[in-house]
Scaffold this motif. Structure first.
Motif, PDB file in Angstrom:
ATOM      1  N   ALA A  25      51.914  52.213  43.632  1.00  0.00           N
ATOM      2  CA  ALA A  25      51.882  52.818  42.304  1.00  0.00           C
ATOM      3  C   ALA A  25      50.521  53.434  42.025  1.00  0.00           C
ATOM      4  CB  ALA A  25      52.216  51.767  41.242  1.00  0.00           C
ATOM      5  N   GLY A  26      49.474  52.752  42.479  1.00  0.00           N
ATOM      6  CA  GLY A  26      48.123  53.265  42.279  1.00  0.00           C
ATOM      7  C   GLY A  26      47.952  54.613  42.966  1.00  0.00           C
ATOM      8  N   GLU A  27      48.461  54.727  44.178  1.00  0.00           N
ATOM      9  CA  GLU A  27      48.351  56.010  44.886  1.00  0.00           C
ATOM     10  C   GLU A  27      49.103  57.098  44.140  1.00  0.00           C
ATOM     11  OE1 GLU A  27      49.353  55.330  49.041  1.00  0.00           O
ATOM     12  OE2 GLU A  27      47.552  54.071  49.177  1.00  0.00           O
ATOM     13  N   MET A  28      50.300  56.763  43.725  1.00  0.00           N
ATOM     14  CA  MET A  28      51.136  57.735  43.014  1.00  0.00           C
ATOM     15  C   MET A  28      50.474  58.200  41.707  1.00  0.00           C
ATOM     16  SD  MET A  28      55.069  57.157  43.090  1.00  0.00           S
ATOM     17  CE  MET A  28      56.250  58.025  42.096  1.00  0.00           C
ATOM     18  N   LEU A  29      49.809  57.258  41.025  1.00  0.00           N
ATOM     19  CA  LEU A  29      49.201  57.579  39.724  1.00  0.00           C
ATOM     20  C   LEU A  29      47.756  58.042  39.859  1.00  0.00           C
ATOM     21  CD1 LEU A  29      50.574  54.430  37.854  1.00  0.00           C
ATOM     22  CD2 LEU A  29      51.173  56.780  37.253  1.00  0.00           C
ATOM     23  N   GLY A  30      47.242  58.004  41.085  1.00  0.00           N
ATOM     24  CA  GLY A  30      45.852  58.383  41.285  1.00  0.00           C
ATOM     25  C   GLY A  30      44.873  57.372  40.708  1.00  0.00           C
ATOM     26  N   LEU A  31      45.238  56.084  40.789  1.00  0.00           N
ATOM     27  CA  LEU A  31      44.397  55.035  40.206  1.00  0.00           C
ATOM     28  C   LEU A  31      43.952  54.043  41.270  1.00  0.00           C
ATOM     29  CD1 LEU A  31      46.600  54.315  37.079  1.00  0.00           C
ATOM     30  CD2 LEU A  31      44.373  55.463  37.083  1.00  0.00           C
ATOM     31  N   ASP A  32      42.685  53.675  41.208  1.00  0.00           N
ATOM     32  CA  ASP A  32      42.120  52.726  42.155  1.00  0.00           C
ATOM     33  C   ASP A  32      42.249  51.304  41.596  1.00  0.00           C
ATOM     34  OD1 ASP A  32      40.557  51.166  43.771  1.00  0.00           O
ATOM     35  OD2 ASP A  32      38.754  52.422  43.592  1.00  0.00           O
ATOM     36  N   PRO A  33      42.972  50.437  42.291  1.00  0.00           N
ATOM     37  CA  PRO A  33      43.148  49.050  41.795  1.00  0.00           C
ATOM     38  C   PRO A  33      41.831  48.324  41.515  1.00  0.00           C
ATOM     39  CG  PRO A  33      44.598  49.465  43.671  1.00  0.00           C
ATOM     40  CD  PRO A  33      43.708  50.668  43.531  1.00  0.00           C
ATOM     41  N   PHE A  34      40.760  48.719  42.186  1.00  0.00           N
ATOM     42  CA  PHE A  34      39.456  48.093  41.925  1.00  0.00           C
ATOM     43  C   PHE A  34      38.908  48.478  40.555  1.00  0.00           C
ATOM     44  CE2 PHE A  34      37.573  45.994  45.652  1.00  0.00           C
ATOM     45  CZ  PHE A  34      38.535  46.255  46.615  1.00  0.00           C
ATOM     46  N   GLN A  35      39.406  49.588  40.042  1.00  0.00           N
ATOM     47  CA  GLN A  35      38.771  50.165  38.863  1.00  0.00           C
ATOM     48  C   GLN A  35      39.622  50.038  37.612  1.00  0.00           C
ATOM     49  OE1 GLN A  35      36.065  53.037  39.229  1.00  0.00           O
ATOM     50  NE2 GLN A  35      35.573  52.400  41.289  1.00  0.00           N
ATOM     51  N   ILE A  36      40.636  49.207  37.661  1.00  0.00           N
ATOM     52  CA  ILE A  36      41.523  49.161  36.511  1.00  0.00           C
ATOM     53  C   ILE A  36      41.658  47.741  35.975  1.00  0.00           C
ATOM     54  CG2 ILE A  36      43.734  48.896  37.725  1.00  0.00           C
ATOM     55  CD1 ILE A  36      44.467  51.390  35.682  1.00  0.00           C
ATOM     56  N   ALA A  37      42.052  47.656  34.701  1.00  0.00           N
ATOM     57  CA  ALA A  37      42.032  46.379  33.974  1.00  0.00           C
ATOM     58  C   ALA A  37      42.954  45.315  34.559  1.00  0.00           C
ATOM     59  CB  ALA A  37      42.418  46.620  32.516  1.00  0.00           C
ATOM     60  N   ASN A  38      42.445  44.106  34.576  1.00  0.00           N
ATOM     61  CA  ASN A  38      43.231  42.900  34.827  1.00  0.00           C
ATOM     62  C   ASN A  38      43.123  42.053  33.565  1.00  0.00           C
ATOM     63  OD1 ASN A  38      43.242  43.297  37.949  1.00  0.00           O
ATOM     64  ND2 ASN A  38      41.105  43.407  37.339  1.00  0.00           N
ATOM     65  N   GLU A  39      44.150  41.275  33.282  1.00  0.00           N
ATOM     66  CA  GLU A  39      44.063  40.397  32.113  1.00  0.00           C
ATOM     67  C   GLU A  39      44.327  38.936  32.468  1.00  0.00           C
ATOM     68  OE1 GLU A  39      42.785  40.891  29.238  1.00  0.00           O
ATOM     69  OE2 GLU A  39      42.557  43.082  29.271  1.00  0.00           O
ATOM     70  N   GLY A  40      44.278  38.623  33.762  1.00  0.00           N
ATOM     71  CA  GLY A  40      44.447  37.229  34.165  1.00  0.00           C
ATOM     72  C   GLY A  40      43.814  37.002  35.523  1.00  0.00           C
ATOM     73  N   VAL A  41      42.667  37.638  35.729  1.00  0.00           N
ATOM     74  CA  VAL A  41      41.980  37.568  37.016  1.00  0.00           C
ATOM     75  C   VAL A  41      40.498  37.329  36.746  1.00  0.00           C
ATOM     76  CG1 VAL A  41      41.397  38.803  39.130  1.00  0.00           C
ATOM     77  CG2 VAL A  41      43.621  39.202  38.041  1.00  0.00           C
ATOM     78  N   ALA A  42      39.939  36.334  37.435  1.00  0.00           N
ATOM     79  CA  ALA A  42      38.516  36.055  37.251  1.00  0.00           C
ATOM     80  C   ALA A  42      37.770  36.056  38.573  1.00  0.00           C
ATOM     81  CB  ALA A  42      38.321  34.712  36.547  1.00  0.00           C
ATOM     82  N   VAL A  43      36.486  36.322  38.458  1.00  0.00           N
ATOM     83  CA  VAL A  43      35.558  36.285  39.587  1.00  0.00           C
ATOM     84  C   VAL A  43      34.679  35.053  39.414  1.00  0.00           C
ATOM     85  CG1 VAL A  43      33.594  37.457  40.635  1.00  0.00           C
ATOM     86  CG2 VAL A  43      35.503  38.792  39.719  1.00  0.00           C
ATOM     87  N   LEU A  44      34.460  34.316  40.506  1.00  0.00           N
ATOM     88  CA  LEU A  44      33.567  33.156  40.461  1.00  0.00           C
ATOM     89  C   LEU A  44      32.485  33.334  41.517  1.00  0.00           C
ATOM     90  CD1 LEU A  44      36.501  32.117  39.560  1.00  0.00           C
ATOM     91  CD2 LEU A  44      35.634  29.832  40.104  1.00  0.00           C
ATOM     92  N   ALA A  45      31.291  32.882  41.216  1.00  0.00           N
ATOM     93  CA  ALA A  45      30.250  32.826  42.244  1.00  0.00           C
ATOM     94  C   ALA A  45      29.886  31.356  42.427  1.00  0.00           C
ATOM     95  CB  ALA A  45      29.029  33.626  41.818  1.00  0.00           C
ATOM     96  N   VAL A  46      30.014  30.887  43.659  1.00  0.00           N
ATOM     97  CA  VAL A  46      29.891  29.454  43.936  1.00  0.00           C
ATOM     98  C   VAL A  46      28.871  29.222  45.044  1.00  0.00           C
ATOM     99  CG1 VAL A  46      31.211  27.364  44.491  1.00  0.00           C
ATOM    100  CG2 VAL A  46      32.370  29.307  43.415  1.00  0.00           C
ATOM    101  N   ALA A  47      28.042  28.210  44.865  1.00  0.00           N
ATOM    102  CA  ALA A  47      27.078  27.864  45.909  1.00  0.00           C
ATOM    103  C   ALA A  47      27.841  27.577  47.209  1.00  0.00           C
ATOM    104  CB  ALA A  47      26.262  26.649  45.494  1.00  0.00           C
ATOM    105  N   PRO A  48      27.274  28.001  48.343  1.00  0.00           N
ATOM    106  CA  PRO A  48      28.004  27.914  49.615  1.00  0.00           C
ATOM    107  C   PRO A  48      28.605  26.531  49.879  1.00  0.00           C
ATOM    108  CG  PRO A  48      25.872  28.997  49.937  1.00  0.00           C
ATOM    109  CD  PRO A  48      25.927  28.603  48.506  1.00  0.00           C
ATOM    110  N   LYS A  49      27.882  25.482  49.562  1.00  0.00           N
ATOM    111  CA  LYS A  49      28.381  24.150  49.916  1.00  0.00           C
ATOM    112  C   LYS A  49      29.657  23.751  49.185  1.00  0.00           C
ATOM    113  CE  LYS A  49      25.169  21.769  46.788  1.00  0.00           C
ATOM    114  NZ  LYS A  49      23.750  22.067  46.825  1.00  0.00           N
ATOM    115  N   SER A  50      29.935  24.384  48.053  1.00  0.00           N
ATOM    116  CA  SER A  50      31.150  24.042  47.306  1.00  0.00           C
ATOM    117  C   SER A  50      32.252  25.074  47.436  1.00  0.00           C
ATOM    118  CB  SER A  50      30.838  23.897  45.817  1.00  0.00           C
ATOM    119  OG  SER A  50      30.234  22.669  45.553  1.00  0.00           O
ATOM    120  N   ALA A  51      31.936  26.188  48.044  1.00  0.00           N
ATOM    121  CA  ALA A  51      32.859  27.328  47.981  1.00  0.00           C
ATOM    122  C   ALA A  51      34.233  26.996  48.537  1.00  0.00           C
ATOM    123  CB  ALA A  51      32.250  28.527  48.699  1.00  0.00           C
ATOM    124  N   GLU A  52      34.267  26.325  49.683  1.00  0.00           N
ATOM    125  CA  GLU A  52      35.567  26.056  50.301  1.00  0.00           C
ATOM    126  C   GLU A  52      36.390  25.101  49.440  1.00  0.00           C
ATOM    127  OE1 GLU A  52      35.150  25.779  54.601  1.00  0.00           O
ATOM    128  OE2 GLU A  52      37.048  24.627  54.591  1.00  0.00           O
TER     129      GLU A  52
END
Ligand SMILES: Nc1ncnc2c1ncn2[C@@H]1O[C@H](COP(=O)(O)OP(=O)(O)OP(=O)(O)O)[C@@H](O)[C@H]1O
Ligand SMILES: Nc1ncnc2c1ncn2[C@@H]1O[C@H](COP(=O)(O)OP(=O)(O)OP(=O)(O)O)[C@@H](O)[C@H]1O
Ligand SMILES: [Mg+2]
Ligand SMILES: [Mg+2]
Ligand SMILES: [Mg+2]
Ligand SMILES: [Mg+2]
Ligand SMILES: [Mg+2]
Ligand SMILES: [Mg+2]
Lengths: 339, 339
Positions: B260-287
């Protein structure tokens, strides 16, 4: 069949309460530990955070025009939320939010004036906007600007709108009707004396002084907004389960408001104020609290206007000097977009 | 000359930040005791109340259409605010506000659906609306309904968007692009598989689990809303003063979103999410944190997508497998009224 929203649903009276209770908020259960929950239908909610009573409130502001005699939507947005906190007992405003929805093509210069006004009003209220949001809707999708402010404060002593007892003295902090009547006069293009202007102002400084003197003898406080003084008193009487008797001649109304009200066909008792509060105070503290209010520049016109009675439960009796009648809350909205 | 607001000012990116910093919020000073104030420009503010870190946040929701595949404005309004609290560390939502501005003539039946959806989402998030406001604007003065939600929560450990260090692992809780791309596909009247629907959901349950396992090793969390994953990562990199390196092939994107992104000319990286989060975790806990996320139904697609680096400070480097380039935040709004 299809029921639809009318302007009366935004008036803050019976139609709003019914819509909220039956539709908009019917599915929410109060948190178990809520001190004043949604079911209290009060100026704000109170929840415990640590050892503190945290008060939370919100209002959206849709006023038209956004710049009006005596104020603007920015001053209104800060004052409205500060006052809902303050009348719950949280004169110590811990933080505000500012969420703006703006019409595309809105002039940035107007936003600057609004933002400056918010900042100045925050300073006056010793409050701070700590977080916000900005959304833009297309040209024609929203008429100008809508500002929502939410706020949190801490209340050492909570003053719900339901705690009046017989013989408690009803104090009013200021003369009534200025906000609504000046706004409608402006909209109609009618000019009265230059003294006719909105009463919009933050009251937390004034009410903090009252609480210092009155402490727990201040039982109830409420700001008399959309439904006017009549609306606030009726709500207080009903929730407290007492009658309230008001002496009409004691309620301060300026001659400008009286004159403009007559010309516009508007009753000052039934129209919005944005910087006027009602207090119910135990008899032994009433005089001290009134004196303290009057010493403050925002309370110069404060008056004792009546008392709680053990009769006419849930209703407000207006003693007009020549007789008495029930003072009812306005049946529907006197005018849309007044706040 | 008269500068005017454009849709880009509501896009949540550079133009919004500039308008907020220079105009809308330039007059507010942070409270002295603020832990994260307005100047943090984070998902919410953090102020001390008693011994607790109180998080406060607000968002207005202007989405068009208000009912869309996978959700509606009610679910969005609750999820959006719950998520801004949760990514600050306040997965324990203490209370929400709900302020609705409604167009006259709006069908009550639609309000019922919206209110039911808010109530159901509150239950899912173990959150409660405790106070609100209802205003009505005239027919044609607002397009349908706008809902503002503010929220307060308590954060034992605050996770600002500025705390990433080199070698911290960047986790993503879900596949990206579903909210924005499904909404725009719907608007264009294009049908893709029935699997293409908004990702809107409250994440506080999921993030609470992550915090249980990761504790203070979870340094930063941020929801990837209006400016998409690219926007969230850029803001995190810039505020943290580190570079972030992302391996493109590790970022989950469904084939429907890709198509759909290709068809609409939209990059999934650049468009809104409303239930997605990014976390940054110290290496020892990441896994451990990643495993915990994956065990939760809302974290099934979680992935480790990159890491903080001591290079390209303030920027996001995308390793595409065949080379690498900077991943920039979208320059302006891909579409108005997406949230
Ligand atoms: N959409 C809504 N959802 C939940 N509760 C609501 C909603 N609208 C209003 N309420 C609740 O109804 C009660 C009355 O609200 P109202 O807005 O009239 O009070 P107020 O803010 O003190 O008055 P005003 O808005 O005139 O300043 C409050 O307890 C408020 O929390
Ligand atoms: N009108 C405003 N007044 C004061 N601060 C604002 C205003 N608008 C936005 N902000 C601040 O700018 C920052 C970015 O706001 P933004 O709304 O983009 O964040 P968000 O809510 O996390 O994202 P989204 O709205 O996409 O969910 C926040 O710190 C917010 O508090
Ligand atoms: Mg009130
Ligand atoms: Mg109010
Ligand atoms: Mg926001
Ligand atoms: Mg956010
Ligand atoms: Mg948000
Ligand atoms: Mg209100």
């Amino acid at each position: 069949e299809s029921e639809r929203i009318g302007l009366e649903h935004g008036a803050g009276g019976e139609a709003t309460r019914k819509l909220v209770a039956e539709t908009l908020a019917s599915g929410f259960g109060d948190p178990e530990d809520a001190i004043v929950g949604l079911t209290g239908m009060d100026d704000g909610a109170v929840i415990p955070v640590g050892e503190e009573n945290l008060v939370l409130t919100t209002d959206s502001h849709v006023i038209d025009p956004p710049f009006f005699p005596g104020g603007d939507i920015g001053r209104l947005a800060v004052s409205g939320t500060v006052n809902d906190l303050a009348v719950m007992g949280a004169t110590d405003v811990r933080a505000l939010t500012s969420a703006m929805v703006i019409e595309a093509n809105y002039p940035v210069a107007k936003l600057e004036r609004i933002a400056d006004s918010m900042a100045a009003t925050c300073e006056e209220a010793n409050a701070a906007v700590v977080t916000g949001d900005t959304k833009v809707m297309g040209n024609g999708e929203i008429d100008g600007i809508v500002i929502n402010t939410a706020g949190v404060g801490v209340a050492p002593h909570v003053t719900p709108d339901s705690a009046v007892e017989p013989n408690d003295v009803i104090l009013l902090t200021d003369s009534i009707g200025e906000h609504g009547i000046s706004l409608l006069a402006e909209r109609e293009g009618i000019e009265f004396g230059s003294d006719l202007a909105s009463d919009v102002k933050p009251l937390n400084d004034l009410l903090a002084r009252a609480l210092e003197v009155g402490g727990k003898n201040i039982k109830t406080m409420k700001d008399a907004t959309r439904m006017g003084l009549a609306g606030a008193l009726n709500e207080i009487a009903e929730k407290s389960g007492v009658g309230i008797e008001i002496r009409e001649e004691r309620v301060p109304v300026t001659s400008d408001v009286k004159g403009a009200g007559e010309m516009l066909g508007l009753d000052p008792f039934q129209i919005a104020n944005e910087g006027v509060a009602v207090l119910a105070v135990a008899p032994k503290s009433a005089e001290n609290v009134l004196d303290e209010l009057r010493e403050h520049p925002k309370g110069e016109n404060a008056a004792a206007i009546g008392k709680g009675i053990d009769d006419h439960h849930g209703r407000v009796v207006l003693d007009t000097g020549i007789g008495s009648r029930y003072l009812r809350e306005p049946a529907s909205e006197p005018a849309p977009r007044i706040c």
